[in-house]
Enzyme design. Structure first.
Site, PDB file in Angstrom:
ATOM      1  N   SER A 211       1.014  -1.571  -0.378  1.00 54.95           N
ATOM      2  CA  SER A 211      -0.121  -0.002  -0.244  1.00 54.95           C
ATOM      3  C   SER A 211       1.051   1.373   0.185  1.00 54.95           C
ATOM      4  O   SER A 211       2.056   0.916   0.318  1.00 54.95           O
ATOM      5  CB  SER A 211      -0.609   0.075   1.656  1.00 54.95           C
ATOM      6  OG  SER A 211      -0.167   0.510   2.705  1.00 54.95           O
ATOM      7  N   LYS A 212       0.311   2.272   0.094  1.00 55.43           N
ATOM      8  CA  LYS A 212       0.844   3.640  -0.357  1.00 55.43           C
ATOM      9  C   LYS A 212       2.352   3.488   0.938  1.00 55.43           C
ATOM     10  O   LYS A 212       3.345   4.215   1.630  1.00 55.43           O
ATOM     11  CB  LYS A 212       0.191   4.975  -0.202  1.00 55.43           C
ATOM     12  CG  LYS A 212       0.655   6.006  -0.343  1.00 55.43           C
ATOM     13  CD  LYS A 212       0.654   6.715  -1.870  1.00 55.43           C
ATOM     14  CE  LYS A 212       1.233   7.894  -2.150  1.00 55.43           C
ATOM     15  NZ  LYS A 212       1.676   8.289  -2.709  1.00 55.43           N
ATOM     16  N   ARG A 213       1.274   2.998   2.511  1.00 59.69           N
ATOM     17  CA  ARG A 213       2.088   3.101   3.630  1.00 59.69           C
ATOM     18  C   ARG A 213       4.107   2.317   3.451  1.00 59.69           C
ATOM     19  O   ARG A 213       4.549   2.535   4.260  1.00 59.69           O
ATOM     20  CB  ARG A 213       0.993   3.257   4.293  1.00 59.69           C
ATOM     21  CG  ARG A 213       1.558   3.455   6.125  1.00 59.69           C
ATOM     22  CD  ARG A 213       1.114   3.270   7.016  1.00 59.69           C
ATOM     23  NE  ARG A 213       0.147   1.946   7.218  1.00 59.69           N
ATOM     24  CZ  ARG A 213       0.049   0.983   7.365  1.00 59.69           C
ATOM     25  NH1 ARG A 213       1.571   0.176   7.954  1.00 59.69           N
ATOM     26  NH2 ARG A 213      -0.304  -0.119   7.120  1.00 59.69           N
TER      27      ARG A 213
ATOM     28  N   GLU B 138       9.323   9.130  -6.435  1.00 60.05           N
ATOM     29  CA  GLU B 138       9.597   9.145  -4.637  1.00 60.05           C
ATOM     30  C   GLU B 138      10.100   9.064  -4.218  1.00 60.05           C
ATOM     31  O   GLU B 138      10.513   9.496  -3.674  1.00 60.05           O
ATOM     32  CB  GLU B 138       7.725   9.241  -4.640  1.00 60.05           C
ATOM     33  CG  GLU B 138       6.574   9.948  -4.771  1.00 60.05           C
ATOM     34  CD  GLU B 138       4.884   8.967  -3.928  1.00 60.05           C
ATOM     35  OE1 GLU B 138       5.433   9.347  -3.426  1.00 60.05           O
ATOM     36  OE2 GLU B 138       4.368   9.110  -5.041  1.00 60.05           O
TER      37      GLU B 138
END
Ligand code: GLU
Length: 431
Positions: free
Chosen positions: A204-206, A214
């Protein structure tokens, strides 16, 4: 000749999973003196965006995965139609007109058979096509479906090895049927294991499903990220974790890729990045750091001492996890007053150290030469004169000078800060 392809859909950024697929394709091509082909699967006109094409290409370039050929599926619609019409002629496909749709869809009659697929990473996979419905090849609006365009392209681009994520295993039997129907030779398949997060769930993003671009912005070095992506599904053996891509090219083979799911561990990536930062060329690192310092107004574009800056970069290099840490950790070299960590001040500077700091300043003033060894010597002399432990003074001095409890060696910090700034900062705590 080995010909492999990376086939991203430009409907989003290039993430860790895509980066890993790109790497293994590129690496295999380079290892076998073959060709690495980039194919943008941009058939979905609504979801595909130029911005994502640019982002993907830039990320691949940054990682160093140069391609030998590039194709856009949106420019090849006539090729897909031609192949679909072949299937119509041979009776293996049929058309269907939906009442509310403009054109006709072309649909493949799925033959019922058992399929045995070879996979270079997983062993043989068996599949019964009885569970597969007839497959749309070309939608009524004229766009080809993924499975069809993929097969036509892989075959007409002479792809020898299809290396992609495990999530495409279920598409493979459908594609095998299409190869057979079109009379194309099957490529070899190699499905890379899933990448999961530390907890065993989806990224996930986390937990790391972050765009490659990024990571770049966060201050990871491209070779470190590539090294880490490599380890996600392959190992040079002997528990080695650090490997240069040139060496990997010599050692790599597809059959050595892990079968089991990979775990994405941000901590490990940080460790690898730190290893690369430690060994990075300080001058080059300074080139990356300078714009960040200018942006923060720590230095002025044409008024800073480059040699001095490179020395400070060297000082911090062994500790940096990401390049961006530098501006935060070394801020006290550039600010008029250090950014004081309130907890550190409370812990180490609450006690009145006027006498100790005054004596230390006197000793620094008395130094014949202001160098790292002499600074240390004067400090040790003071400690023994006062009959205290060095840590009783080392921490307070560090906090007074840097505002922080951790950092490079204190005597180096004093040396690079300079005598005047050191005295000035210590004096603030003399009553
Ligand atoms: N465009 C597909 C994707 O991004 C490519 C799958 C394949 O490599 O066949 O998942």
């Amino acid at each position: 000749m080995v010909r492999v392809r990376f086939a991203p859909s430009p409907t989003g950024n290039l993430h860790i999973g895509g980066g890993r697929t790109a790497l293994f394709n590129w690496l295999y091509a380079r290892a076998k003196d073959g060709k690495f082909i980039l194919r943008l699967e941009d058939t979905d006109k609504l979801r595909s965006q130029q911005e994502f094409v640019d982002e993907i290409l830039n990320s691949l370039k940054w990682l160093g995965f140069n391609w030998d050929e590039i194709y856009y599926q949106s420019q090849r619609f006539n090729i897909y139609r031609e192949q679909a019409e072949k299937l119509l002629k041979s009776g293996l496909a049929y058309t269907e007109k939906l009442p509310d749709k403009p054109g006709e869809a072309i649909i493949f009659k799925v033959p019922q058979q058992k399929i045995k697929m070879q996979d270079l990473i997983h062993s043989g996979i068996e599949f019964d096509t009885a569970v597969i419905k007839d497959q749309v090849l070309i939608k009524s609006d004229g766009t080809p479906t993924y499975n069809f365009a993929c097969v036509v392209d892989d075959a007409t681009m002479d792809i020898t090895h299809v290396i992609r994520g495990d999530d495409h295993i279920s598409n493979t039997p459908k594609q095998v049927l299409l190869y057979e129907a079109l009379g194309f030779k099957l490529p070899k398949f190699a499905h890379l294991p899933l990448i999961m997060n530390i907890g065993g769930g989806r990224l996930s993003k986390r937990t790391g499903a972050t765009a490659i671009s990024e990571y770049r912005l966060m201050g990871y070095l491209a070779p470190a990220l590539v090294n880490y992506l490599l380890l996600l599904s392959w190992s040079p053996g002997e528990n080695r974790e650090l490997i240069d891509i040139k060496e990997a090219i010599k050692l790599f083979d597809l059959t050595d890729v892990n079968k089991t799911a990979a775990t994405f561990d941000l901590k490990k990536l940080g460790w690898i990045n730190n290893q690369y930062l430690k060994n990075a060329d300080s001058d080059k690192l300074a080139d990356e750091i300078i714009p960040m310092l200018i942006e923060k107004n720590y230095i002025h574009k044409d008024g800073f001492d480059r040699n001095y800056l490179v020395s400070i970069v060297k000082l911090f290099q062994p500790r940096l996890l990401v390049v961006n840490d530098f501006a935060d950790w070394a801020d006290f070299f550039f600010l008029d007053e250090p950014n004081m960590d309130p907890a550190a001040e409370e812990k180490y500077l609450k006690k009145d150290l006027s006498r100790e700091f005054t004596l230390f300043i006197e000793r620094l003033d008395a130094l014949k030469s202001f160098d790292i060894a002499s600074i240390e010597e004067s400090f040790r002399g003071l400690i023994s004169e006062l009959g205290i432990e060095s840590k009783a003074l080392i921490h307070p001095i560090r906090v007074a000078l840097t505002g922080k409890t951790i950092g490079p060696g204190l005597f180096e910090v004093i040396y690079y800060l300079g005598k005047e700034r050191t005295k000035e900062r210590l004096s603030k705590f003399i009553k």
